[in-house]
Design a protein around this motif. Structure first.
Motif, PDB file in Angstrom:
ATOM      1  N   MET A   1      39.509  59.165  42.861  1.00 31.03           N
ATOM      2  CA  MET A   1      39.533  58.052  41.934  1.00 31.03           C
ATOM      3  C   MET A   1      38.073  57.687  41.618  1.00 31.03           C
ATOM      4  O   MET A   1      37.257  57.520  42.510  1.00 31.03           O
ATOM      5  N   GLY A   2      37.768  57.536  40.346  1.00 34.47           N
ATOM      6  CA  GLY A   2      36.425  57.196  39.915  1.00 34.47           C
ATOM      7  C   GLY A   2      36.151  55.704  39.983  1.00 34.47           C
ATOM      8  O   GLY A   2      37.046  54.886  40.236  1.00 34.47           O
ATOM      9  N   ARG A   3      34.894  55.352  39.738  1.00 38.29           N
ATOM     10  CA  ARG A   3      34.477  53.951  39.795  1.00 38.29           C
ATOM     11  C   ARG A   3      35.281  53.087  38.832  1.00 38.29           C
ATOM     12  O   ARG A   3      35.698  51.979  39.171  1.00 38.29           O
ATOM     13  N   ARG A   4      35.500  53.568  37.621  1.00 40.63           N
ATOM     14  CA  ARG A   4      36.245  52.786  36.628  1.00 40.63           C
ATOM     15  C   ARG A   4      37.625  52.418  37.169  1.00 40.63           C
ATOM     16  O   ARG A   4      38.057  51.273  37.091  1.00 40.63           O
ATOM     17  N   GLU A   5      38.303  53.395  37.735  1.00 37.33           N
ATOM     18  CA  GLU A   5      39.649  53.157  38.258  1.00 37.33           C
ATOM     19  C   GLU A   5      39.618  52.229  39.473  1.00 37.33           C
ATOM     20  O   GLU A   5      40.483  51.368  39.634  1.00 37.33           O
ATOM     21  N   ARG A   6      38.606  52.427  40.338  1.00 36.31           N
ATOM     22  CA  ARG A   6      38.505  51.559  41.512  1.00 36.31           C
ATOM     23  C   ARG A   6      38.262  50.117  41.093  1.00 36.31           C
ATOM     24  O   ARG A   6      38.861  49.191  41.645  1.00 36.31           O
ATOM     25  N   LEU A   7      37.391  49.917  40.133  1.00 35.56           N
ATOM     26  CA  LEU A   7      37.121  48.550  39.677  1.00 35.56           C
ATOM     27  C   LEU A   7      38.336  47.928  39.000  1.00 35.56           C
ATOM     28  O   LEU A   7      38.622  46.745  39.180  1.00 35.56           O
ATOM     29  N   ARG A   8      39.054  48.710  38.235  1.00 36.90           N
ATOM     30  CA  ARG A   8      40.258  48.187  37.571  1.00 36.90           C
ATOM     31  C   ARG A   8      41.375  47.887  38.554  1.00 36.90           C
ATOM     32  O   ARG A   8      42.236  47.047  38.294  1.00 36.90           O
ATOM     33  N   ALA A   9      41.356  48.556  39.705  1.00 36.23           N
ATOM     34  CA  ALA A   9      42.407  48.355  40.707  1.00 36.23           C
ATOM     35  C   ALA A   9      42.124  47.157  41.615  1.00 36.23           C
ATOM     36  O   ALA A   9      43.000  46.743  42.372  1.00 36.23           O
ATOM     37  N   ARG A  10      40.938  46.598  41.526  1.00 37.65           N
ATOM     38  CA  ARG A  10      40.587  45.469  42.390  1.00 37.65           C
ATOM     39  C   ARG A  10      41.474  44.263  42.100  1.00 37.65           C
ATOM     40  O   ARG A  10      41.824  43.986  40.966  1.00 37.65           O
ATOM     41  N   GLN A  11      41.793  43.541  43.149  1.00 36.24           N
ATOM     42  CA  GLN A  11      42.579  42.319  43.038  1.00 36.24           C
ATOM     43  C   GLN A  11      41.643  41.120  43.126  1.00 36.24           C
ATOM     44  O   GLN A  11      40.556  41.211  43.687  1.00 36.24           O
ATOM     45  N   LEU A  12      42.071  40.006  42.573  1.00 38.45           N
ATOM     46  CA  LEU A  12      41.286  38.784  42.704  1.00 38.45           C
ATOM     47  C   LEU A  12      41.252  38.382  44.177  1.00 38.45           C
ATOM     48  O   LEU A  12      42.274  38.443  44.863  1.00 38.45           O
ATOM     49  N   PRO A  13      40.088  37.975  44.672  1.00 38.76           N
ATOM     50  CA  PRO A  13      40.001  37.627  46.089  1.00 38.76           C
ATOM     51  C   PRO A  13      40.786  36.357  46.427  1.00 38.76           C
ATOM     52  O   PRO A  13      40.959  35.473  45.590  1.00 38.76           O
ATOM     53  N   THR A  14      41.260  36.306  47.663  1.00 37.25           N
ATOM     54  CA  THR A  14      41.990  35.154  48.171  1.00 37.25           C
ATOM     55  C   THR A  14      41.396  34.746  49.517  1.00 37.25           C
ATOM     56  O   THR A  14      40.728  35.541  50.184  1.00 37.25           O
ATOM     57  N   GLU A  15      41.659  33.523  49.895  1.00 33.39           N
ATOM     58  CA  GLU A  15      41.208  33.037  51.197  1.00 33.39           C
ATOM     59  C   GLU A  15      42.090  31.872  51.619  1.00 33.39           C
ATOM     60  O   GLU A  15      42.587  31.124  50.777  1.00 33.39           O
ATOM     61  N   SER A  16      42.259  31.712  52.912  1.00 34.78           N
ATOM     62  CA  SER A  16      43.025  30.602  53.474  1.00 34.78           C
ATOM     63  C   SER A  16      42.079  29.553  54.032  1.00 34.78           C
ATOM     64  O   SER A  16      41.038  29.885  54.592  1.00 34.78           O
ATOM     65  N   VAL A  17      42.471  28.298  53.888  1.00 34.46           N
ATOM     66  CA  VAL A  17      41.750  27.183  54.493  1.00 34.46           C
ATOM     67  C   VAL A  17      42.761  26.385  55.299  1.00 34.46           C
ATOM     68  O   VAL A  17      43.800  25.985  54.779  1.00 34.46           O
ATOM     69  N   ARG A  18      42.434  26.167  56.559  1.00 36.19           N
ATOM     70  CA  ARG A  18      43.322  25.430  57.463  1.00 36.19           C
ATOM     71  C   ARG A  18      42.698  24.065  57.745  1.00 36.19           C
ATOM     72  O   ARG A  18      41.581  23.978  58.215  1.00 36.19           O
TER      73      ARG A  18
END
Length: 124
Positions: A1-18
């Motif tokens: 998989m090339g850079r273009r595909e890897r970047l397009r496959a990225r998900q928006l980051p998430t984080e939990s706060v307790r």
């Protein structure tokens, strides 16, 4: 998989706060997710600084931007009503959410969306 595909496959980051319950009840866990970059830019534009804030170098109005960002980034558990920007503003002004807790949630949301690379400068 090339850079273009890897970047397009990225998900928006998430984080939990307790946040611990000061009354000894169960902790409140918030799941936050970044918004797409174009929506981030739009949201910033919707909350311009006041003249006084602009003179101090602010690029947005924190009073209105912070609750609006939390409205967009805090995920709503199934079966619950989402918290609106007004809800967040009311909570930040009440005794139900400590200022440090509100800022912690906001800082997490901001960091998820900013995603600037961390620059570490060594000594000498």
């Amino acid at each position: 998989m090339g850079r273009r595909e890897r970047l397009r496959a990225r998900q928006l980051p998430t984080e939990s706060v307790r946040l611990p319950d000061p009354g000894g009840g169960p902790d409140e866990v918030f799941e936050l997710r970044a918004i797409p970059p174009d929506e981030w830019e739009k949201l910033l534009g919707e909350h311009p600084p006041t003249e006084e804030q602009a003179e101090k170098g602010e690029t947005y109005n924190p009073t209105t931007f912070r609750p609006a960002l939390l409205e967009r980034c805090v995920l709503t558990p199934d079966g619950e009503e989402p918290l609106t920007a007004q809800d967040w503003a009311d909570l930040s002004a009440s005794r139900n959410l400590a200022p440090g807790e509100f800022i912690r949630l906001y800082n997490t949301a901001y960091a998820l969306n900013d995603r600037s690379p961390l620059v570490v400068v060594g000594k000498g």
